[in-house]
Write an enzyme that holds these catalytic residues in place. Sequence first.
Site, mmCIF file in Angstrom:
data_model
loop_
_atom_site.group_PDB
_atom_site.id
_atom_site.type_symbol
_atom_site.label_atom_id
_atom_site.label_comp_id
_atom_site.label_asym_id
_atom_site.label_seq_id
_atom_site.Cartn_x
_atom_site.Cartn_y
_atom_site.Cartn_z
ATOM 1 N N ASP A 170 -0.080 5.039 0.770
ATOM 2 C CA ASP A 170 -0.345 6.007 1.846
ATOM 3 C C ASP A 170 -0.371 5.313 3.203
ATOM 4 O O ASP A 170 -1.248 4.488 3.454
ATOM 5 C CB ASP A 170 -1.716 6.665 1.625
ATOM 6 C CG ASP A 170 -1.751 7.554 0.384
ATOM 7 O OD1 ASP A 170 -0.697 7.756 -0.223
ATOM 8 O OD2 ASP A 170 -2.839 8.057 0.058
ATOM 9 N N ASP A 222 0.885 -1.153 0.000
ATOM 10 C CA ASP A 222 0.000 0.000 0.000
ATOM 11 C C ASP A 222 0.937 1.221 0.000
ATOM 12 O O ASP A 222 2.101 1.113 0.403
ATOM 13 C CB ASP A 222 -0.833 -0.051 1.285
ATOM 14 C CG ASP A 222 -1.637 1.192 1.500
ATOM 15 O OD1 ASP A 222 -2.428 1.552 0.621
ATOM 16 O OD2 ASP A 222 -1.471 1.828 2.564
HETATM 17 P P1 B16 Z 1 -6.711 10.108 -3.606
HETATM 18 P P2 B16 Z 1 -3.620 3.956 -0.169
HETATM 19 C C1 B16 Z 1 -5.569 5.777 -0.233
HETATM 20 O O1 B16 Z 1 -4.258 5.402 -0.545
HETATM 21 C C2 B16 Z 1 -5.633 6.496 1.096
HETATM 22 O O2 B16 Z 1 -5.292 5.625 2.154
HETATM 23 C C3 B16 Z 1 -7.034 6.999 1.313
HETATM 24 O O3 B16 Z 1 -7.137 7.646 2.557
HETATM 25 C C4 B16 Z 1 -7.425 7.918 0.152
HETATM 26 O O4 B16 Z 1 -8.750 8.409 0.306
HETATM 27 C C5 B16 Z 1 -7.295 7.142 -1.144
HETATM 28 O O5 B16 Z 1 -5.969 6.664 -1.288
HETATM 29 C C6 B16 Z 1 -7.638 7.987 -2.351
HETATM 30 O O6 B16 Z 1 -6.664 8.947 -2.494
HETATM 31 O O7 B16 Z 1 -7.707 11.117 -3.139
HETATM 32 O O8 B16 Z 1 -5.282 10.601 -3.615
HETATM 33 O O9 B16 Z 1 -7.103 9.457 -4.910
HETATM 34 O O10 B16 Z 1 -3.535 3.909 1.314
HETATM 35 O O11 B16 Z 1 -4.544 2.921 -0.772
HETATM 36 O O12 B16 Z 1 -2.264 4.014 -0.820
HETATM 37 MG MG MG Z 2 -2.846 3.169 3.262
#
Ligand code: B16
Ligand code: MG
Length: 220
Positions: free
Chosen positions: A12, A10
């Site tokens: 984030d 993952d």
């Molecule tokens: P964006 P991951 C996710 O990334 C985040 O954890 C989540 O909090 C966020 O809403 C989602 O990406 C969408 O992100 O707005 O930048 O498209 O943890 O799956 O790497």
């Molecule tokens: Mg994450």
Amino acid sequence: MPQLEALIFDLDGVITNTAHFHFIAWRKIANDLGFDLSEADNEKIKGLSRMDSLIRVLEIGGMSFEEAKLVELATAKNEHYQTFIREMTPEDILPGMADFLEQGKAAGLKLAVGSSSKNAPIILEQLELDTFFDTVVDGNGVTHSKPDPEVFVKAAAQIGVNPTAAIVFEDAMSGVEAAKAGGFCCVGVGDPAHLHKANHVIPNTVGLSLDALKEQLNFQ
Ligand code: B16
Ligand code: MG
């Protein structure tokens, strides 16, 4: 004992701490609408797609809007969020993670990213990791976001690895559920109270050792 062939990360909250920037940006949207978001609320939205997160945030504030307003709010959140990620540098890779990625590469494993974020390409570029992984599947390339397993299943398929031969690293409840639903072994990064469905939980990325993990998770 199965042979370990791949590590799927993952982004984030596992490779870098953008999870905190998401929280700040969602909190601003909530505050502008007249309510607050707690860290506990944030645990429930972590890992969800942008629109699914917005709907959860609005539920917390007891609000709902029509489509055009939802798009406006999601865009405002993303613009605020992007002001933080544009400032990121390789220094923002979480402690121990750069070394762990090198351990994986040195061991000949396939390395992939499986992220819900549509901003993943910008973040990886800021971290100077944009050419490091064998494949990156992100929010731009999936139809169903976490907790659906699609993002991890697609990443595994693109590197030609069976889910049973890979470890997924996740910091979010929805992501752990996605990994398990896809048949992967999952390491949770963070608080076991939120990540208890993972096969193993580590508090953070400091001192990550591939050999120790393989032993812990019964991989060859
Ligand atoms: P964006 P991951 C996710 O990334 C985040 O954890 C989540 O909090 C966020 O809403 C989602 O990406 C969408 O992100 O707005 O930048 O498209 O943890 O799956 O790497
Ligand atoms: Mg994450």
